[in-house]
Design an enzyme around this catalytic site. Structure first.
Site, PDB file in Angstrom:
ATOM      1  N   ASN A 193     -14.549 -32.048  17.537  1.00 47.11           N
ATOM      2  CA  ASN A 193     -13.907 -32.540  18.752  1.00 47.11           C
ATOM      3  C   ASN A 193     -13.841 -34.057  18.838  1.00 47.11           C
ATOM      4  O   ASN A 193     -12.986 -34.606  19.544  1.00 47.11           O
ATOM      5  CB  ASN A 193     -14.669 -31.977  19.972  1.00 47.11           C
ATOM      6  CG  ASN A 193     -14.315 -32.686  21.259  1.00 47.11           C
ATOM      7  OD1 ASN A 193     -13.198 -32.586  21.743  1.00 47.11           O
ATOM      8  ND2 ASN A 193     -15.278 -33.426  21.801  1.00 47.11           N
ATOM      9  N   TYR A 200      -3.662 -43.165  16.037  1.00 49.86           N
ATOM     10  CA  TYR A 200      -4.312 -41.942  16.524  1.00 49.86           C
ATOM     11  C   TYR A 200      -3.426 -40.737  16.238  1.00 49.86           C
ATOM     12  O   TYR A 200      -3.892 -39.690  15.753  1.00 49.86           O
ATOM     13  CB  TYR A 200      -4.566 -42.100  18.018  1.00 49.86           C
ATOM     14  CG  TYR A 200      -4.999 -40.870  18.766  1.00 49.86           C
ATOM     15  CD1 TYR A 200      -6.336 -40.488  18.820  1.00 49.86           C
ATOM     16  CD2 TYR A 200      -4.075 -40.115  19.484  1.00 49.86           C
ATOM     17  CE1 TYR A 200      -6.731 -39.372  19.546  1.00 49.86           C
ATOM     18  CE2 TYR A 200      -4.456 -39.003  20.212  1.00 49.86           C
ATOM     19  CZ  TYR A 200      -5.790 -38.630  20.250  1.00 49.86           C
ATOM     20  OH  TYR A 200      -6.178 -37.536  20.971  1.00 49.86           O
ATOM     21  N   ILE A 232     -14.265 -33.546  27.210  1.00 51.43           N
ATOM     22  CA  ILE A 232     -14.030 -32.241  26.595  1.00 51.43           C
ATOM     23  C   ILE A 232     -15.285 -31.753  25.884  1.00 51.43           C
ATOM     24  O   ILE A 232     -15.632 -30.568  25.947  1.00 51.43           O
ATOM     25  CB  ILE A 232     -12.837 -32.304  25.632  1.00 51.43           C
ATOM     26  CG1 ILE A 232     -11.539 -32.575  26.408  1.00 51.43           C
ATOM     27  CG2 ILE A 232     -12.721 -31.018  24.816  1.00 51.43           C
ATOM     28  CD1 ILE A 232     -10.318 -32.788  25.534  1.00 51.43           C
ATOM     29  N   ASP A 260     -22.978 -41.420  13.481  1.00 52.44           N
ATOM     30  CA  ASP A 260     -21.649 -42.021  13.465  1.00 52.44           C
ATOM     31  C   ASP A 260     -20.803 -41.251  12.457  1.00 52.44           C
ATOM     32  O   ASP A 260     -21.055 -41.304  11.248  1.00 52.44           O
ATOM     33  CB  ASP A 260     -21.754 -43.497  13.072  1.00 52.44           C
ATOM     34  CG  ASP A 260     -20.408 -44.198  13.053  1.00 52.44           C
ATOM     35  OD1 ASP A 260     -19.366 -43.521  13.183  1.00 52.44           O
ATOM     36  OD2 ASP A 260     -20.393 -45.435  12.890  1.00 52.44           O
ATOM     37  N   LYS A 274      -4.062 -37.406  13.972  1.00 48.84           N
ATOM     38  CA  LYS A 274      -3.999 -36.047  14.512  1.00 48.84           C
ATOM     39  C   LYS A 274      -2.965 -35.208  13.762  1.00 48.84           C
ATOM     40  O   LYS A 274      -3.162 -34.004  13.563  1.00 48.84           O
ATOM     41  CB  LYS A 274      -3.680 -36.089  16.005  1.00 48.84           C
ATOM     42  CG  LYS A 274      -4.783 -36.705  16.866  1.00 48.84           C
ATOM     43  CD  LYS A 274      -6.084 -35.935  16.783  1.00 48.84           C
ATOM     44  CE  LYS A 274      -7.098 -36.445  17.814  1.00 48.84           C
ATOM     45  NZ  LYS A 274      -8.381 -35.694  17.773  1.00 48.84           N
TER      46      LYS A 274
END
Length: 256
Positions: A83, A147, A14, A56, A151
């Site tokens: 992103n 994860y 992406i 990082d 999000k």
């Protein structure tokens, strides 16, 4: 438009599409990734409109220090596309404390560090557009719990950004992709070559987003066409979050 746009996770599937599309639309792009070799390749591919910086994102000081020379040379960033992200632990049963911290550090904390690196400059200018790249995992339980928690946190964080910094002319929105065909899926394709065909039944449109679809959604939210849109979560998911078609058919005994 000749804006200065920072795109993190620039070398992923992406991320590369984001960099290319924003440059094609006239922006200068600072491509940030932790893979210096991949950044060198990206710069050759995209040309002089692409500036690169290796850092990082889990290290706030390293991000600030890496960006400082570019911001001094080229001025403040007008657009941030946050992103960068990745998923490690697949289920709670397979989530260790270390894997939990890893997913939170990159997906949630790394995004915060990205925003903090450019927010002062946006406030000084009195304008800015922040677009976070989230996931439908932040809107429903779909595996990868750490994860997903990160999000979900980004959705709340987006609203906080919109609420607190709107008076400084800063807009913040989040794009939540569903399944996107990128190299990140290769391990699952190797495990099950039919994985995409099996997943199609859950998507009302019967198809998946491409990286370009995500780039176009991010571009819109970062553009003046979206000048009155802030604090919004935009799924780009082929209708996945609209409802469960498979379950609806079983409930109603009708074909949808």
């Amino acid at each position: 438009m000749n804006r200065l746009t920072l795109i993190t996770g620039a070398c992923g599937g992406i991320g590369r599409s984001l960099c290319q599309y924003f440059i094609e639309q006239g922006d200068r792009v600072i491509a940030l990734d932790r893979d210096a070799a991949a950044l060198a390749s990206l710069q050759v591919e995209l040309g002089t409109a692409c500036l690169t910086v290796a850092a990082d994102l889990t290290d706030a000081d390293a991000v600030q220090q890496a960006l400082a020379p570019l911001l001094q040379a080229h001025g403040p960033v007008q657009v941030l596309i946050a992103n960068a992200g990745a998923a490690a632990a697949t289920t709670l049963q397979h989530t260790t404390p270390a894997l939990w911290q890893q997913d939170i550090a990159l997906n949630l904390n790394g995004t915060y560090h990205s925003v903090e690196a450019v927010r002062p400059g946006m406030m000084q200018q009195g304008k800015g557009a922040i677009v976070l790249i989230g996931s439908v995992n932040g809107m429903a339980a779909l595996g990868h719990p750490a994860y997903s928690a990160a999000k979900a946190g980004l959705i709340s964080y987006t609203r906080a950004l919109a609420l607190e910094y709107g008076r400084h002319g800063i807009r913040a929105n989040i794009v939540c992709p569903g399944t996107v065909k990128t190299p990140a899926w290769q391990a699952r394709v190797d495990k099950n070559p039919q994985v995409f065909e099996h997943l199609k039944k859950w998507y009302p449109l019967g198809d998946f987003a491409t990286p370009l679809d995500i780039a176009k959604a991010a571009w819109f939210l970062a553009s003046d066409d979206a000048r009155m849109i802030s604090g919004v979560s935009l799924p780009v998911d082929g209708g996945l979050m609209a409802g469960n078609r498979v379950m609806a058919e079983e409930l109603t005994l009708e074909a949808f």
